[in-house]
Design a protein around this motif. Structure first.
Motif, mmCIF file in Angstrom:
data_model
loop_
_atom_site.group_PDB
_atom_site.id
_atom_site.type_symbol
_atom_site.label_atom_id
_atom_site.label_comp_id
_atom_site.label_asym_id
_atom_site.label_seq_id
_atom_site.Cartn_x
_atom_site.Cartn_y
_atom_site.Cartn_z
ATOM 1 N N TYR A 63 3.645 3.686 3.156
ATOM 2 C CA TYR A 63 2.246 4.137 3.142
ATOM 3 C C TYR A 63 2.050 5.231 2.103
ATOM 4 O O TYR A 63 1.049 5.248 1.379
ATOM 5 C CB TYR A 63 1.830 4.637 4.526
ATOM 6 C CG TYR A 63 1.917 3.558 5.577
ATOM 7 C CD1 TYR A 63 0.984 2.534 5.619
ATOM 8 C CD2 TYR A 63 2.958 3.542 6.498
ATOM 9 C CE1 TYR A 63 1.064 1.525 6.566
ATOM 10 C CE2 TYR A 63 3.048 2.546 7.451
ATOM 11 C CZ TYR A 63 2.103 1.536 7.484
ATOM 12 O OH TYR A 63 2.196 0.544 8.408
ATOM 13 N N LEU A 64 3.003 6.137 2.000
ATOM 14 C CA LEU A 64 2.932 7.195 0.994
ATOM 15 C C LEU A 64 3.021 6.595 -0.413
ATOM 16 O O LEU A 64 2.285 6.995 -1.315
ATOM 17 C CB LEU A 64 4.053 8.214 1.210
ATOM 18 C CG LEU A 64 4.106 9.369 0.221
ATOM 19 C CD1 LEU A 64 2.851 10.223 0.327
ATOM 20 C CD2 LEU A 64 5.343 10.213 0.470
ATOM 21 N N ALA A 65 3.906 5.620 -0.594
ATOM 22 C CA ALA A 65 4.051 4.973 -1.903
ATOM 23 C C ALA A 65 2.761 4.262 -2.305
ATOM 24 O O ALA A 65 2.302 4.388 -3.447
ATOM 25 C CB ALA A 65 5.213 3.981 -1.876
ATOM 26 N N ASP A 66 2.150 3.533 -1.372
ATOM 27 C CA ASP A 66 0.890 2.840 -1.666
ATOM 28 C C ASP A 66 -0.215 3.818 -2.031
ATOM 29 O O ASP A 66 -0.942 3.618 -3.006
ATOM 30 C CB ASP A 66 0.443 2.009 -0.469
ATOM 31 C CG ASP A 66 1.198 0.708 -0.338
ATOM 32 O OD1 ASP A 66 1.813 0.277 -1.332
ATOM 33 O OD2 ASP A 66 1.163 0.120 0.753
ATOM 34 N N ALA A 67 -0.354 4.883 -1.244
ATOM 35 C CA ALA A 67 -1.422 5.860 -1.493
ATOM 36 C C ALA A 67 -1.204 6.578 -2.825
ATOM 37 O O ALA A 67 -2.155 6.782 -3.590
ATOM 38 C CB ALA A 67 -1.488 6.871 -0.353
ATOM 39 N N THR A 68 0.041 6.946 -3.115
ATOM 40 C CA THR A 68 0.347 7.639 -4.367
ATOM 41 C C THR A 68 0.065 6.748 -5.565
ATOM 42 O O THR A 68 -0.530 7.186 -6.556
ATOM 43 C CB THR A 68 1.817 8.098 -4.378
ATOM 44 O OG1 THR A 68 2.045 8.938 -3.256
ATOM 45 C CG2 THR A 68 2.162 8.840 -5.653
ATOM 46 N N LEU A 69 0.474 5.502 -5.494
ATOM 47 C CA LEU A 69 0.234 4.564 -6.588
ATOM 48 C C LEU A 69 -1.260 4.343 -6.797
ATOM 49 O O LEU A 69 -1.754 4.366 -7.928
ATOM 50 C CB LEU A 69 0.936 3.244 -6.308
ATOM 51 C CG LEU A 69 0.964 2.226 -7.433
ATOM 52 C CD1 LEU A 69 1.667 2.802 -8.661
ATOM 53 C CD2 LEU A 69 1.659 0.968 -6.987
ATOM 54 N N PHE A 70 -2.014 4.168 -5.703
ATOM 55 C CA PHE A 70 -3.456 3.971 -5.808
ATOM 56 C C PHE A 70 -4.118 5.173 -6.468
ATOM 57 O O PHE A 70 -4.934 5.025 -7.385
ATOM 58 C CB PHE A 70 -4.068 3.719 -4.427
ATOM 59 C CG PHE A 70 -5.569 3.638 -4.460
ATOM 60 C CD1 PHE A 70 -6.196 2.471 -4.854
ATOM 61 C CD2 PHE A 70 -6.348 4.734 -4.138
ATOM 62 C CE1 PHE A 70 -7.580 2.391 -4.901
ATOM 63 C CE2 PHE A 70 -7.732 4.671 -4.189
ATOM 64 C CZ PHE A 70 -8.344 3.497 -4.569
ATOM 65 N N LEU A 71 -3.774 6.386 -6.011
ATOM 66 C CA LEU A 71 -4.397 7.595 -6.567
ATOM 67 C C LEU A 71 -4.027 7.793 -8.031
ATOM 68 O O LEU A 71 -4.872 8.187 -8.846
ATOM 69 C CB LEU A 71 -4.004 8.820 -5.749
ATOM 70 C CG LEU A 71 -4.649 8.914 -4.368
ATOM 71 C CD1 LEU A 71 -4.061 10.084 -3.588
ATOM 72 C CD2 LEU A 71 -6.149 9.057 -4.485
ATOM 73 N N THR A 72 -2.782 7.528 -8.391
ATOM 74 C CA THR A 72 -2.352 7.684 -9.780
ATOM 75 C C THR A 72 -3.125 6.731 -10.697
ATOM 76 O O THR A 72 -3.623 7.137 -11.752
ATOM 77 C CB THR A 72 -0.840 7.431 -9.904
ATOM 78 O OG1 THR A 72 -0.150 8.371 -9.081
ATOM 79 C CG2 THR A 72 -0.368 7.565 -11.335
ATOM 80 N N ILE A 73 -3.253 5.485 -10.286
ATOM 81 C CA ILE A 73 -3.982 4.507 -11.101
ATOM 82 C C ILE A 73 -5.463 4.863 -11.166
ATOM 83 O O ILE A 73 -6.079 4.843 -12.239
ATOM 84 C CB ILE A 73 -3.759 3.081 -10.556
ATOM 85 C CG1 ILE A 73 -2.303 2.670 -10.773
ATOM 86 C CG2 ILE A 73 -4.704 2.093 -11.219
ATOM 87 C CD1 ILE A 73 -1.907 1.387 -10.079
ATOM 88 N N ALA A 74 -6.064 5.221 -10.025
ATOM 89 C CA ALA A 74 -7.490 5.552 -9.994
ATOM 90 C C ALA A 74 -7.792 6.775 -10.863
ATOM 91 O O ALA A 74 -8.781 6.782 -11.614
ATOM 92 C CB ALA A 74 -7.943 5.802 -8.557
ATOM 93 N N GLN A 75 -6.954 7.802 -10.789
ATOM 94 C CA GLN A 75 -7.184 9.002 -11.599
ATOM 95 C C GLN A 75 -7.000 8.713 -13.080
ATOM 96 O O GLN A 75 -7.742 9.235 -13.914
ATOM 97 C CB GLN A 75 -6.250 10.127 -11.145
ATOM 98 C CG GLN A 75 -6.611 10.669 -9.780
ATOM 99 C CD GLN A 75 -5.573 11.646 -9.252
ATOM 100 O OE1 GLN A 75 -4.418 11.659 -9.684
ATOM 101 N NE2 GLN A 75 -5.965 12.463 -8.295
ATOM 102 N N SER A 76 -6.040 7.884 -13.427
ATOM 103 C CA SER A 76 -5.824 7.534 -14.832
ATOM 104 C C SER A 76 -6.997 6.739 -15.382
ATOM 105 O O SER A 76 -7.477 6.998 -16.493
ATOM 106 C CB SER A 76 -4.530 6.729 -14.994
ATOM 107 O OG SER A 76 -3.423 7.491 -14.599
#
Length: 145
Positions: A63-76
């Motif tokens: 769950y942490l990996a999914d959320a981190t990946l989503f936020l990183t892509i969205a912010q980029s």
């Protein structure tokens, strides 16, 4: 005491599950639409359901990996325009990966530019707060047992 080889076998089996040509035609091609139901197309099995493990051995950090990946892509995507270089052709943009325990994409050409002057100033302000630091990769590369 010998080190058990089970984690390696699990990774090999998972790779087979995600690259099985009977379930995933052309498994090396980037085709996100393969997982969507469209116009008579039956979606292929979603690998997200088993790549983090299953049953009692499921990874608690998924769950942490999914959320981190989503936020990183969205912010980029929020602050950068990403595209092929103006003089780039399709062969230069073909994804290829380096072999290893952790696979990384091989270098490729692309154009990444801030969306506006305001976004550029935002990015530069973060450099003041979090200055670039040299990694410890070189020191770790020389370590021996």
């Amino acid at each position: 005491m010998p080190i058990p080889k089970q984690p390696i076998l699990i990774r090999i089996r998972l790779r087979h599950f995600t690259h099985d040509p009977e379930r995933h035609p052309d498994p090396e091609a980037f085709k996100p639409e393969r997982f969507m139901a469209m116009d008579g197309h039956t979606p292929e099995p979603d690998p997200h359901k088993f790549v983090f493990g299953f049953g009692r051995r499921v990874c608690p950090g998924s769950y942490l990996a999914d959320a981190t990946l989503f936020l990183t892509i969205a912010q980029s995507l929020a602050v950068f325009n990403m595209s092929r270089p103006e003089n780039g052709d399709d062969e230069q943009c073909k994804p290829e990966f380096l072999a290893g325990v952790v696979s990384h994409p091989s270098p490729f050409k692309n154009a990444i530019k801030p969306r506006s002057l305001h976004h550029e100033m935002l990015i530069k302000s973060l450099e003041d707060i979090y200055p670039w630091q040299q990694s410890d990769g070189e020191a770790l590369g020389h370590m021996t047992r």
